[in-house]
Design an enzyme around this catalytic site. Structure first.
Site, PDB file in Angstrom:
ATOM      1  N   TYR A  98      -2.464  -5.084  -1.911  1.00  5.25           N
ATOM      2  CA  TYR A  98      -3.884  -5.293  -1.633  1.00  5.25           C
ATOM      3  C   TYR A  98      -4.152  -5.868  -0.242  1.00  5.25           C
ATOM      4  O   TYR A  98      -5.135  -5.481   0.402  1.00  5.25           O
ATOM      5  CB  TYR A  98      -4.511  -6.162  -2.727  1.00  5.25           C
ATOM      6  N   GLU A 140      -4.430  -4.939 -14.111  1.00  3.68           N
ATOM      7  CA  GLU A 140      -3.134  -4.267 -13.966  1.00  3.68           C
ATOM      8  C   GLU A 140      -1.997  -5.099 -14.561  1.00  3.68           C
ATOM      9  O   GLU A 140      -1.074  -4.563 -15.177  1.00  3.68           O
ATOM     10  CB  GLU A 140      -2.888  -3.951 -12.490  1.00  3.68           C
TER      11      GLU A 140
END
Length: 408
Positions: A98, A140
């Site tokens: 990310y 996730e």
């Protein structure tokens, strides 16, 4: 949580940032792939990048998320976030990726908008990005935990036990563990990612629905060859075409754990399963599950295709419906040739007015976006509650923020 000052800035700048996202995302991807060519080679779908589809998906997701933060009068995006998280899990995305996206995305924002992007605006939109990112990261982690694996540890080499031609351009592959062991538990309607090494050394990944996963001994997936259309700017399918030409019985193929949230839950309420083209694959997964459980549930199956010859799994789908005492099926074909229409075989495009749809039906929908939007409009006209409509998107979710496709 995003601070109140940041929310105020985001609300004030959303029209400008939102209208510029279509310009920002190509710059973002260009910057990121220049710095990290391995991501384009081995993670991102090169075909979608060539068409600009991934850019549209990212733009839609960010705009929808920011809109949700600053306004109550926007579609619920929980379903979109769930689809993104499941796709990420099937790719083995981890938290450390990310910051890479953040670095290049915000550099692109600065490049496109220049001096208009003040430090205050950057800080506010940074909060938006990380709020969205941490929402996905948490989801996730939960998805990885369900399979009792560490984040990203989703890959296994499976054996192609059988290959069968299902239509002129589709083949099914029966997959099993090389050691004969049991496969992870899959739910009806889920998919696996498949990774192949292409001639140029790239390791490209695509998702394929599990058409049969009722046994822990084997899974079945169906792969459609995509020739591409140069006049429309649509490239040939790299992974699907490679599988068609190079993967046969006895070969090994790299597959992820099963993910996806188009899951048909056990219940007694009526089911309406609607598909077009290769969108029949998750519907087959659901039908196989219902048959394995000897379900008595009322089930209506609607499928649209170009022709009988193009309809993959046509005979199998009919057999499965015949094994369900509460099931019935209708087909629509754009071209029937010499065949005549019947009560259940229709020529033209799908028409919900020709079938009885139960008011409390749970609807599962999969096919090309124009088809799904048309069916969704038909369901709205029949007053089917939006919360009863579930759908799967093959490829980037470029239309996830379109209100007419959003559940309530």
């Amino acid at each position: 949580m995003i601070s109140q000052p940041a929310l105020t800035v985001v609300k004030d700048t959303l029209p400008v940032i939102g209208s510029a996202i279509g310009d920002i995302t190509p710059v973002f991807y260009d910057r990121m792939f220049t710095a990290r060519p391995d991501l384009l080679r081995d993670l991102f779908n090169r075909g979608n990048q060539a068409q600009g589809e991934q850019q549209k998906a990212l733009a839609g997701a960010i705009a929808a998320y920011a809109s949700l933060l600053v306004s109550e009068d926007v579609p619920n995006i929980d379903a979109m976030m769930s689809r993104i998280a499941n796709k990420h899990a099937s790719l083995g995305i981890t938290e450390d990726q990310y910051p890479i996206v953040y670095e290049h995305l915000f550099a692109a924002i600065g490049e496109v908008l220049g001096d208009a992007v003040t430090p205050e605006i950057v800080d506010a939109w940074t909060e938006v990005y990380w709020d969205m990112a941490h929402t996905l990261i948490r989801a996730e982690r939960e998805l990885y935990a369900r399979h009792e694996v560490s984040p990203g540890e989703v890959w296994n080499d499976l054996l192609v036990a059988r290959r069968r031609q299902e239509s002129p351009n589709t083949v099914s592959l029966v997959l099993s563990r090389p050691d004969g062991g049991v496969l992870p538990k899959a739910r009806p309607g889920q998919y696996v990612s498949v990774q192949v090494e292409l001639p140029d050394g790239a390791h490209q990944i695509r998702q394929y629905s599990l058409t049969r996963a009722t046994s822990r001994e084997s899974w079945t997936v169906t792969v459609k060859a995509e020739p591409g259309r140069a006049e429309a700017g649509i490239p040939a399918g790299e992974v699907s075409n490679f599988i068609h030409g190079n993967v046969f019985e006895g070969d090994r193929i790299r597959c992820s754990l099963p993910y996806g949230d188009l899951v048909v839950e056990d219940a007694e309420t009526p089911l309406l399963l609607v598909s077009a083209g290769i969108g029949c694959t998750p519907i087959l997964g659901a039908l196989n599950d219902l048959v394995s459980k000897e379900s008595q549930r009322p089930v209506t199956v609607l499928h649209a295709d170009q022709s009988m010859a193009a309809h993959a799994h046509r005979h199998e789908m009919a057999q499965l419906v015949d094994q369900l005492p509460g099931a019935r099926m209708h087909h629509w074909y754009e071209q029937l040739g010499a065949r005549t229409t019947t009560e259940t075989i229709h020529e033209g495009f799908i028409d919900l007015a020709e079938v009885d749809v139960a008011a409390d039906a749970q609807v599962y929908l999969c096919g090309p976006p124009p088809f799904m939007k048309a069916v969704r409009r038909g369901l709205d006209e029949l007053n089917v509650p939006a919360g009863n409509i579930h759908f799967e998107v093959f490829g980037p979710d470029t239309w996830a923020a379109v209100p007419e496709m959003q559940p309530a």
